[in-house]
Structure formats: C-alpha cells, structure tokens
Enzyme design. Structure first.
Site, PDB file in Angstrom:
ATOM      1  CE  LYS A 203      -3.597   2.420   2.477  1.00 24.53           C
ATOM      2  NZ  LYS A 203      -4.716   2.295   3.392  1.00 24.53           N
ATOM      3  NE  ARG A 213      -5.963   9.501   3.481  1.00 29.88           N
ATOM      4  CZ  ARG A 213      -4.689   9.748   3.193  1.00 29.88           C
ATOM      5  NH1 ARG A 213      -4.268  10.994   3.036  1.00 29.88           N
ATOM      6  NH2 ARG A 213      -3.841   8.756   3.070  1.00 29.88           N
ATOM      7  CE  LYS A 227      -3.928   8.049   6.690  1.00 27.16           C
ATOM      8  NZ  LYS A 227      -5.034   7.086   6.574  1.00 27.16           N
ATOM      9  CD  GLU A 243       6.573  -3.424   4.091  1.00 26.84           C
ATOM     10  OE1 GLU A 243       5.910  -4.260   4.725  1.00 26.84           O
ATOM     11  OE2 GLU A 243       7.320  -2.599   4.651  1.00 26.84           O
ATOM     12  CE  LYS A 258      -6.118   1.925  -0.677  1.00 24.35           C
ATOM     13  NZ  LYS A 258      -6.422   2.025   0.697  1.00 24.35           N
ATOM     14  CB  SER A 284     -11.597   7.530  -3.681  1.00 26.93           C
ATOM     15  OG  SER A 284     -10.436   7.926  -2.980  1.00 26.93           O
ATOM     16  CE1 TYR A 323     -15.103   3.490  -3.063  1.00 24.65           C
ATOM     17  CE2 TYR A 323     -13.095   3.848  -4.341  1.00 24.65           C
ATOM     18  CZ  TYR A 323     -13.736   3.708  -3.121  1.00 24.65           C
ATOM     19  OH  TYR A 323     -13.017   3.770  -1.957  1.00 24.65           O
TER      20      TYR A 323
HETATM   21  C1  PBG Z   1      -7.772   3.124   5.387  1.00 22.82           C
HETATM   22  C2  PBG Z   1      -7.970   3.072   3.915  1.00 22.82           C
HETATM   23  C3  PBG Z   1      -7.745   4.077   2.955  1.00 22.82           C
HETATM   24  C4  PBG Z   1      -8.224   3.581   1.751  1.00 22.82           C
HETATM   25  C5  PBG Z   1      -8.692   2.290   1.995  1.00 22.82           C
HETATM   26  N1  PBG Z   1      -8.508   1.980   3.334  1.00 22.82           N
HETATM   27  C6  PBG Z   1      -7.231   5.463   3.078  1.00 22.82           C
HETATM   28  C7  PBG Z   1      -5.901   5.717   3.582  1.00 22.82           C
HETATM   29  O1  PBG Z   1      -5.056   4.821   3.722  1.00 22.82           O
HETATM   30  O2  PBG Z   1      -5.648   6.867   3.900  1.00 22.82           O
HETATM   31  C8  PBG Z   1      -8.257   4.343   0.447  1.00 22.82           C
HETATM   32  C9  PBG Z   1      -9.265   3.877  -0.542  1.00 22.82           C
HETATM   33  C10 PBG Z   1      -9.624   4.852  -1.611  1.00 22.82           C
HETATM   34  O3  PBG Z   1      -9.026   5.930  -1.778  1.00 22.82           O
HETATM   35  O4  PBG Z   1     -10.559   4.527  -2.353  1.00 22.82           O
HETATM   36  N2  PBG Z   1      -6.543   2.922   5.873  1.00 22.82           N
END
Ligand code: PBG
Length: 334
Positions: A203, A213, A227, A243, A258, A284, A323
């Site tokens: 990720k 968010r 983050k 990882e 992701k 998203s 989505y």
């Molecule tokens: C939570 C999480 C996130 C997403 C999925 N689980 C956001 C993040 O890590 O800040 C993002 C999914 C998306 O943008 O559609 N940790």
C-alpha cells in the site's frame, strides 16, 4: 519468448488476428468477470449525512440503504463487498476503542448482511483511521509518532471483533509491521480458522486517497499530517515487493496492491514472484479522474472503465476493488 525468431512480413501479419470480433474474442488473453470484482461501500449511522459536498457522487449508506443496494450488486453477480465505516465524531478517540465495540456500525452491518444475504462475502477494513481523532491508521504517542507495537493490539482486537461478528475476510490496510502474524495467530487461537486475511500489503502513500478520506470524514482530522511513516514511498518498487512477500510469510491468504492504475508494474512483479491471489484497488482518486472526465464528455465512461479494469487484470490481478464494480457487472451482463 526470448528465442522468438521472426521470418517477418508477409509470413507474419499481426493484423490477421484482429480482422473480426469472433477472432479477437477467441484470442483475447484477459477476461474480466463480475466474480473478479469487489464493490466498496461506505456505511453511516442514520443521523449522519448521506453525502459530502466534495466529492459528489459516492454516497454513504445506512445499513437499511446498504441492504437495498446489495440487491443490485447481487443481481449482476457482484458477491463480494468491502465495508468502510463513517464513524460519528463523538465516537472517535485517541485509542480507537470504538473499533472493538461489539455493537459498532460495522458489526451491525455484518450481522444484517449475513442475515439477509448469506451468499455475500464481506471484507472489513482493519485500520484505525475511521476511529481515531488524528485520522491516522495507528495510535499516536506523546512524542507525536505513530506507535507500531501498541497499535497492533488494537488492530487485532478490531479484527477479532469483525471476525466474531461474522465477516468473511479481514483486510488490514494500516501498514503496521507484524499485524498479519498477530491477527493470524489470534484468529487461530479463537478457532476462527476460516476467516481469510486479505493484506493491503503493498500500500503506497498515495495522493489519490483524498476523496475517500473526505467521504470517511478522516481528512479534516488528518489535516496537513501525512502517512509517510507507514505507507510505502511511491518511488519504491523493491520495498513494495518485500512488504507483500513478508505478509505472505506472516499468513496472508490474499495480498493487495493499492492504488492500481499507476502501480501495474508492482502487480506484475508480484504475480511473477508469488503463488497466492493478488487484489488491486482502483482507489477513489482514480475513480474520480475517470468519472469527472466522462461527466465532462471528454472520454466515454463505459469504454474507459472497462479498459482500466481489464488492464489491471491483464497486469496480473485476480481480484479488483473498484467503485465502478456494480456498474461494470451490469455492463458485462448486457
Ligand atoms: C484506510 C484506507 C484508505 C483507503 C482504503 N482503506 C485510506 C488511507 O489509507 O488513507 C483508500 C481507498 C480509496 O481511496 O478509495 N486505511
């Protein structure tokens, strides 16, 4: 392929394989199916707002609304859903205690879904960002740093909570070290042998999560904070592979890359290096890039969505979170 020797034109005319639909379909190498797709849903409390002003489009559903939506998902063959809670501000805390409350929003949603749609597979996000005042995925120490080891305990309690409520797959998306091992051990101890772990293993610290968010309500909590100390630097390929391989050895059943669209090289690398299923998340920001361009008549929605998901699959993903999943399943049925 390395020994490929071509006699060249006209013995080879690549276009012969592209002359008609039948032949193109016969030789197509990638087949996108509704059963590959996962539909993400945002779940809210009755008294919370259904929509945020920016971004428009993706909605937050109450459990009752969600059950109605699932009829549509199931009708076109999307049988796996990912749940993300919109937690009320008053339930957020420093230590994210609401995440292991047996009556929290996600536990209630899982139980209702299992009762009404026993054939649906639920994937629950395991991370603290929905539940913390900071909007971070982990617990923050007095020095302002995210504490890995004390976060693990909360993540595991949260995973057990959802598994005991009946969710099929727990999906840690927090990027703390060691969480897969601890969650796997605790699931075994509790006799939850068949709960799958889908690890958000590669990720990246991506800028494409911001609409998510906003919808979740964690963006304002996060503010300017980033983050970077736990999610992977998008300049790094070897680190992303490492990882995922570590999470496989800790006990993940499925790994994930992701975001998806700009990270196809990572999906391909992992496909060549491991034997377990790989998921990819079209996040998203990727969704809105396509959606807004199509809404402005710059591109064709259906064609571009099908292309984007087919290419994610071609790169080596077995499972795709998008989505667009419901809509794609409907198109594939036409
Ligand atoms: C939570 C999480 C996130 C997403 C999925 N689980 C956001 C993040 O890590 O800040 C993002 C999914 C998306 O943008 O559609 N940790």
């Amino acid at each position: 392929m390395k020994n490929f020797i071509s006699r060249g034109f006209p013995y080879h005319r690549g276009r012969r394989l592209r002359t008609r639909d039948n032949i193109r379909d016969m030789v197509s190498e990638t087949d996108l199916k509704a059963s590959d797709l996962v539909m993400p849903y945002f779940v809210r409390e009755e008294k919370d707002h259904p929509q945020v002003s920016k971004p428009l489009g993706l909605r937050r559903h109450t459990i009752t609304e969600l059950l109605k939506k699932l009829e549509y998902s199931v009708k076109y063959g999307v049988k796996t859903i990912a749940l993300f809670p919109v937690v009320l501000d008053e339930k957020k805390s420093d230590k994210a205690e609401e995440s292991f409350n047996k009556k929290n929003l996600i536990c209630r949603a899982i139980k209702s879904i299992n009762r009404e749609f026993p054939g649906i597979t639920t994937i629950c996000d395991i991370a603290l960002d929905s539940y913390t005042l900071s909007g971070h995925d982990g617990i923050i120490d007095s020095d302002g740093k995210i504490k890995n080891d004390s976060t693990l305990d909360v993540l595991s309690k949260m995973a057990m909570n959802f598994a005991e409520a009946g969710c099929s797959i727990v999906a840690p998306s927090d990027m703390m070290d060691g969480r897969i091992k601890l969650i796997r051990e605790n699931l075994e101890t509790k006799g939850l042998h068949n709960t799958l772990i889908l690890s958000y293993s590669s990720k990246f610290c991506s800028n494409f999560y911001s609409p998510f968010r906003d919808i979740l309500g964690s963006k304002k909590n996060l503010g300017q904070s980033k983050k970077h100390s736990y999610q992977i630097d998008f300049r790094n390929r070897r680190e992303a592979i490492k990882e995922s391989l570590e999470d496989i050895s800790e006990g993940a059943d499925i790994i994930m890359v992701k975001p998806a669209g700009y990270y196809l090289d990572i999906i391909r690398d992992l496909r060549e290096r491991c034997l377990i299923p790989i998921a990819a998340f079209q996040v998203s920001g990727e969704y809105y890039l396509i959606k807004n361009a199509a809404d402005n008549d710059l591109i064709n929605l259906k064609d571009c969505v099908l292309e984007s998901l087919s290419c994610i699959k071609r790169s080596g993903a077995d499972i795709i979170f998008s989505y667009f999943s419901n809509q794609v399943a409907e198109w594939l049925n036409q």
